[in-house]
Design a protein around this motif. Sequence first.
Motif, PDB file in Angstrom:
ATOM      1  N   UNK A  42      66.624 -36.310  -4.080  1.00  0.00           N
ATOM      2  CA  UNK A  42      66.307 -36.127  -2.673  1.00  0.00           C
ATOM      3  C   UNK A  42      65.163 -35.162  -2.425  1.00  0.00           C
ATOM      4  N   UNK A  43      64.360 -34.901  -3.435  1.00  0.00           N
ATOM      5  CA  UNK A  43      63.238 -33.966  -3.311  1.00  0.00           C
ATOM      6  C   UNK A  43      61.995 -34.762  -2.922  1.00  0.00           C
ATOM      7  N   UNK A  44      61.454 -34.483  -1.733  1.00  0.00           N
ATOM      8  CA  UNK A  44      60.263 -35.203  -1.284  1.00  0.00           C
ATOM      9  C   UNK A  44      59.078 -34.776  -2.142  1.00  0.00           C
ATOM     10  N   UNK A  45      58.478 -35.749  -2.781  1.00  0.00           N
ATOM     11  CA  UNK A  45      57.431 -35.489  -3.773  1.00  0.00           C
ATOM     12  C   UNK A  45      56.208 -36.331  -3.475  1.00  0.00           C
ATOM     13  N   UNK A  46      55.049 -35.684  -3.473  1.00  0.00           N
ATOM     14  CA  UNK A  46      53.785 -36.392  -3.288  1.00  0.00           C
ATOM     15  C   UNK A  46      53.193 -36.689  -4.654  1.00  0.00           C
ATOM     16  N   UNK A  47      52.932 -37.974  -4.892  1.00  0.00           N
ATOM     17  CA  UNK A  47      52.281 -38.407  -6.138  1.00  0.00           C
ATOM     18  C   UNK A  47      51.164 -39.358  -5.741  1.00  0.00           C
TER      19      UNK A  47
END
Length: 158
Positions: A42-47
């Motif tokens: 549930x960790x919002x991650x930008x890739x």
Amino acid sequence: MSSTPTSSVQKSFKHEVFLSFRGEDTRKNFVDHLYHALHSKGITTYKDDKNITKGGKIDDQLLRSIEESRLFIIVFSKNYANSSWCLDELVKIMECQKMKEHTAYPIFYDVEPTEVRHQTGAVKRAFVKHEKEDDAERWRDALKEAARSGWVGVEDHF
């Protein structure tokens, strides 16, 4: 009337984590696994998965995404310093990290921290094409600063 000191106010971030990596080295293996592990928790991650034109400049949206992220995971690999795009990301990350709300975590994937810190070995070979560029000194400083800590040998765990 009571007021809250600004130092105790939490900043709201669009992304918990921003991943900085050299796609050709790590996208289809380590970074994909890391992204999915973070996402599953549930960790919002930008890739950034865009195909970047060689020699292309970093765009404003990507710079905003860095600013809007609380944590930065920098995956240093043998060809990370080959990309001016990655190096520009790194400079922005190191600028943001100087603010209290941001933290950078370097990971050394198939490269030693001293190679990044001192631009030797594989990192030197990757960086050589940038030696005469205007931003070379800023990039070197960002590499040195970012490589002061982190995790080594993570490829053995995936």
